[in-house]
Design a protein around this motif. Structure first.
Motif, PDB file in Angstrom:
ATOM      1  N   LYS A   2       1.003  12.606  -8.080  1.00 29.49           N
ATOM      2  CA  LYS A   2       0.079  12.039  -7.089  1.00 29.49           C
ATOM      3  C   LYS A   2       0.062  10.527  -7.194  1.00 29.49           C
ATOM      4  CE  LYS A   2      -1.381  15.546  -5.021  1.00 29.49           C
ATOM      5  NZ  LYS A   2      -1.527  15.801  -3.604  1.00 29.49           N
ATOM      6  N   LYS A   5       2.917   8.950  -5.495  1.00 28.67           N
ATOM      7  CA  LYS A   5       2.725   8.960  -4.048  1.00 28.67           C
ATOM      8  C   LYS A   5       1.813   7.802  -3.636  1.00 28.67           C
ATOM      9  CE  LYS A   5       1.463  12.271  -0.469  1.00 28.67           C
ATOM     10  NZ  LYS A   5       0.866  13.598  -0.254  1.00 28.67           N
ATOM     11  N   LEU A   6       0.761   7.624  -4.437  1.00 26.08           N
ATOM     12  CA  LEU A   6      -0.188   6.555  -4.133  1.00 26.08           C
ATOM     13  C   LEU A   6       0.488   5.194  -4.269  1.00 26.08           C
ATOM     14  CD1 LEU A   6      -3.059   6.138  -3.267  1.00 26.08           C
ATOM     15  CD2 LEU A   6      -3.790   6.242  -5.643  1.00 26.08           C
ATOM     16  N   LYS A   9       2.657   4.759  -1.229  1.00 29.73           N
ATOM     17  CA  LYS A   9       1.861   4.464  -0.030  1.00 29.73           C
ATOM     18  C   LYS A   9       1.277   3.060  -0.078  1.00 29.73           C
ATOM     19  CE  LYS A   9       0.617   8.963   1.714  1.00 29.73           C
ATOM     20  NZ  LYS A   9      -0.498   9.810   2.154  1.00 29.73           N
ATOM     21  N   ASN A  10       0.847   2.660  -1.269  1.00 31.86           N
ATOM     22  CA  ASN A  10       0.313   1.301  -1.406  1.00 31.86           C
ATOM     23  C   ASN A  10       1.380   0.262  -1.108  1.00 31.86           C
ATOM     24  OD1 ASN A  10      -2.399   1.473  -1.941  1.00 31.86           O
ATOM     25  ND2 ASN A  10      -2.128   1.696  -4.156  1.00 31.86           N
ATOM     26  N   ARG A  13       1.952  -0.291   2.467  1.00 30.43           N
ATOM     27  CA  ARG A  13       0.751  -0.617   3.220  1.00 30.43           C
ATOM     28  C   ARG A  13       0.939  -1.874   4.047  1.00 30.43           C
ATOM     29  NH1 ARG A  13      -4.305   0.463  -0.350  1.00 30.43           N
ATOM     30  NH2 ARG A  13      -5.904  -0.639   0.786  1.00 30.43           N
ATOM     31  N   GLU A 288     -11.324  -0.866  -4.046  1.00 36.80           N
ATOM     32  CA  GLU A 288     -10.686   0.439  -4.261  1.00 36.80           C
ATOM     33  C   GLU A 288     -10.545   0.738  -5.744  1.00 36.80           C
ATOM     34  OE1 GLU A 288      -7.036   0.782  -2.031  1.00 36.80           O
ATOM     35  OE2 GLU A 288      -8.034  -0.212  -0.340  1.00 36.80           O
ATOM     36  N   LEU A 292     -12.138   3.853  -7.785  1.00 35.67           N
ATOM     37  CA  LEU A 292     -11.353   4.714  -8.683  1.00 35.67           C
ATOM     38  C   LEU A 292     -11.979   4.753 -10.071  1.00 35.67           C
ATOM     39  CD1 LEU A 292      -7.671   3.807  -7.699  1.00 35.67           C
ATOM     40  CD2 LEU A 292      -8.858   5.972  -7.317  1.00 35.67           C
ATOM     41  N   HIS A 301      -4.609   4.324 -15.449  1.00 35.64           N
ATOM     42  CA  HIS A 301      -4.337   4.717 -14.057  1.00 35.64           C
ATOM     43  C   HIS A 301      -4.218   3.483 -13.168  1.00 35.64           C
ATOM     44  CE1 HIS A 301      -6.474   8.532 -15.399  1.00 35.64           C
ATOM     45  NE2 HIS A 301      -5.294   8.954 -15.000  1.00 35.64           N
TER      46      HIS A 301
ATOM     47  N   MET B  96     -10.014   5.879   0.252  1.00 34.23           N
ATOM     48  CA  MET B  96      -8.719   5.206   0.116  1.00 34.23           C
ATOM     49  C   MET B  96      -8.020   5.255   1.475  1.00 34.23           C
ATOM     50  SD  MET B  96      -7.934   4.321  -3.001  1.00 34.23           S
ATOM     51  CE  MET B  96      -9.288   4.197  -4.110  1.00 34.23           C
ATOM     52  N   VAL B  98      -5.057   4.742   2.379  1.00 32.67           N
ATOM     53  CA  VAL B  98      -3.696   5.287   2.438  1.00 32.67           C
ATOM     54  C   VAL B  98      -3.656   6.792   2.191  1.00 32.67           C
ATOM     55  CG1 VAL B  98      -2.455   3.193   1.842  1.00 32.67           C
ATOM     56  CG2 VAL B  98      -3.301   4.680   0.024  1.00 32.67           C
ATOM     57  N   LEU B  99      -4.821   7.373   1.897  1.00 32.52           N
ATOM     58  CA  LEU B  99      -4.838   8.808   1.638  1.00 32.52           C
ATOM     59  C   LEU B  99      -5.523   9.548   2.789  1.00 32.52           C
ATOM     60  CD1 LEU B  99      -5.806   8.885  -2.157  1.00 32.52           C
ATOM     61  CD2 LEU B  99      -3.526   8.842  -1.124  1.00 32.52           C
TER      62      LEU B  99
END
Ligand SMILES: Nc1ncnc2c1ncn2[C@@H]1O[C@H](COP(=O)(O)OP(=O)(O)OP(=O)(O)O)[C@@H](O)[C@H]1O
Ligand SMILES: [Mg+2]
Lengths: 389, 221
Positions: A2, A5-6, A9-10, A13, A288, A292, A301, B96, B98-99
């Motif tokens: 995961k 993937k993040l 995606k980041n 962006r 963000e 988290l 993380h 988030m 992007v999610l």
């Protein structure tokens, strides 16, 4: 999974920002690769040199000759296994700009001393037999479209006159660093003519090439050879082939140093480019990261998110750069062999340079991610959350 | 009592100046309570909520949540504790971008040992509670503010926390969306027996709660 993937995606962006940063890195890596290859090309002669081969020349300067009579004396020095000799010829082929190195050598011993010149057996035999024959390197032959059996004429400068040669062999280099741009012919061919036309210059050679039995003998042999001719008319200077090659490079040493410094500066620049992007990016994402952390995500993380993105951009940039560098260097190499062949006999990107470039990109990714990571990890959640509103 | 705040004080340093925000606060919240904290801006509501939720630590006093003294836990213990016991709802949703909705709700579950299949089950259940199963694959920018906040609520309850804290959950919403969110919180409290502490400016929000406590200048009335 995961988290990967993040990270991906980041990174996607701000596509344009990430892309431009990667291109910036790519350009710098290209510059780095080219500069390093230039440095390597300068040092090729050194790399190709053997450390059990010695070069003896006149102590005054390379342009002063040595008597052929020294040969026997040198050969008698304990530890010396083979002696050959040669003379820089320096003649012109058709036009001044067609420069390539030519040496008059004692062919039999020379080929024994330089096993890195690979010559088919029959070509070698013919070459050894015919007084007016010569051998040329593969790159040189390709440049002028020469084949075995072709003839050509050189116009002498150091040794005036027209000199005709027939090509009896085309040699390949055993190692990538072996020079394939030179021509070698019989010293006797030169000497016979001098005997008739310039008697005082016959019976003389430029340099002795000495093979030493083992590395342990090198220092002693150098001392003993030079001691033999101390206080004679032509004193000698003996060095390992490596030192001999390095003495050429030290002439352009400052340029090399400058090029080296620039290649480091280039890396520093991409560090700034990427660091700037990463600082900007993580500043935007402070809230963000705070969320988290609120949800229980740990510093490692957060670190993997930021480092992941920074290293991804760096590696994409690095690979992109190398992908462009390799064909570029190929192109340069072709250009150089055609135009300046003897300056850079070997112009190839080395594995070391490839590895260095990728390591540099990776290191830049790591360093650029460090500051934003530290500040994101140290940030108090309550402060991070406040930055939303 | 699920939450026990005992003689808690908290001040912030601004330069050399010390600004007291909370002064000797005592607050007890029984299990199953739906509590609204009200008060003017800057009175310390968010600060208190953060202390209860283990995001921040008081200068003096203790905060106990279901028997655990939160003020004594280390940073890393606290992170694990928050993940297990607290559900967070923020004024600006804080999803988030992007999610997808699904992935946002799944986020807290990534810290658990649940399998992918189990996570999916929990996420779908949570999205079902907030009525957004049909929006699972939408990204936050494809949702209305009210929908975003409902996704955030699903994220807050997906781990089945002991306590849900909400900081002005309707502060950024229009009246209709705000009502939806409040109704949802009410349902969480009544149907799912969640204890909720909600900071709000909105008198209508306070009405939904069982109890409203008013703050003024760092003191609870
Ligand atoms: N991290 C911080 N650093 C400095 N001062 C802070 C910090 N957090 C809060 N404050 C100050 O503490 C006081 C209380 O802040 P808090 O956010 O708890 O108020 P609030 O009641 O939630 O206000 P609002 O209704 O505007 O959200 C304010 O004066 C604020 O400026
Ligand atoms: Mg607040």
């Amino acid at each position: 999974m995961k988290i990967l993937k993040l990270i991906f995606k980041n990174t996607m962006r701000h596509k344009l920002r990430s892309f431009l940063t990667a291109v910036g890195i790519a350009i710098a890596i290209i510059a780095f690769g080219l500069l390093r290859t230039i440095i390597d090309a300068y040092f090729v002669g050194v790399d190709a040199s053997s450390d059990t081969r010695l070069i003896t020349r006149n102590a005054v300067s390379l342009t002063f000759p040595l008597p052929l009579a020294y040969r026997e004396k040198i050969a008698n020095v304990p530890g010396v296994s083979l002696v050959s000799y040669g003379q820089w010829f320096g003649a012109t082929y058709i036009d001044q700009k067609n420069f390539f190195p030519q040496f008059a050598v004692e062919p039999e011993t020379f080929l024994q001393l330089y096993p890195e010149f690979l010559l088919p057996e029959e070509q070698k035999n013919t070459f050894l037999k015919e007084r007016n024959s010569c051998i040329v390197g593969r790159k040189l032959a390709d440049k002028y479209g020469w084949k075995s059996g072709d003839t050509f004429r050189l116009i002498g400068t150091i040794f005036p006159g027209d000199w005709d040669f027939v090509i009896r062999g085309i040699f390949d280099g055993r190692d990538p660093a072996t020079d394939e741009t030179s021509m070698y012919f019989h010293w006797k061919y030169l000497d016979e003519r001098l005997n008739l036309t310039a008697r005082s210059r016959s019976g003389q050679i430029g340099t002795y090439y000495i093979s030493v039995e083992s590395r342990d003998n090198v220092v002693r042999v150098i001392k003993e050879v030079d001691a033999l001719f101390e206080n004679s008319l032509a004193e000698t200077l003996t060095e390992t082939e490596r030192e001999f090659q390095l003495s050429f490079i030290s002439m352009v040493g400052t340029v090399i140093t400058a090029v080296r410094i620039i290649s480091v500066v280039v890396i520093a620049i991409i560090l700034l480019v990427l660091a700037n992007t990463m600082v900007m990016t993580s500043r935007e994402r402070i809230a963000e990261y705070a969320v988290l952390k609120t949800l229980g995500f740990r510093p490692h993380h957060i670190a993997s998110l930021i480092f992941g993105e920074s290293i991804t951009i760096a590696i994409v940039g690095g690979l992109l750069g190398l992908l462009v560098t390799m064909p570029m260097i190929k192109g340069f190499s072709i250009f150089l062999t055609q135009n300046l062949g003897s300056f850079f006999p070997v112009f190839e990107i080395t594995n070391t340079t490839l590895a260095l470039a990728m390591t540099a990109a990776l290191a830049v990714g790591l360093i650029a991610g460090t500051f934003p990571t530290v500040s994101a990890v140290k940030m108090k959640i309550s402060d991070g959350l406040r930055s939303v509103g | 009592m699920l939450v026990n705040v005992e003689s808690v004080s908290k001040s912030y340093k601004r330069g050399t100046q010390k600004i007291p925000v909370l002064q000797n606060i005592n607050l007890a919240v029984p299990e199953g309570e739906f509590l609204a904290l009200m008060g003017p801006s800057g009175s310390g509501k968010t600060t208190l909520l953060n202390l209860i939720a283990g995001i921040d630590k008081p200068d003096t006093g203790t905060v106990k949540v279901s028997g655990t003294d939160v003020t004594n836990l280390s940073e890393s213990k606290l992170a694990g504790w928050r993940a297990r016991h607290i559900g967070f709802i923020f004024q600006f949703y804080n999803l988030m971008p992007v999610l997808t909705a699904f992935e946002n709700v799944e986020l807290p579950l990534l810290l658990t040992s649940l399998s992918k299949k189990e996570r999916r089950k929990h996420v779908e259940a949570a999205l079902d509670v907030v009525g957004l199963t049909d929006r699972m694959q939408h990204y936050p920018n494809q949702l209305s503010g009210g929908q975003e906040q409902r996704v955030a609520i699903a994220r807050a309850i997906v781990t089945d926390p002991t306590l849900v804290v909400a900081d002005e959950p309707t502060g950024d919403l229009d009246k209709v969306s705000a009502d939806e969110v409040l109704t949802l919180l009410d349902r969480l409290n009544k149907e799912f027996k969640k204890t909720i502490i909600m900071v709000t400016h909105d008198p209508r929000a306070a009405e939904k709660a069982h109890v409203a406590r008013h703050f003024d200048k760092g003191v609870l009335e």
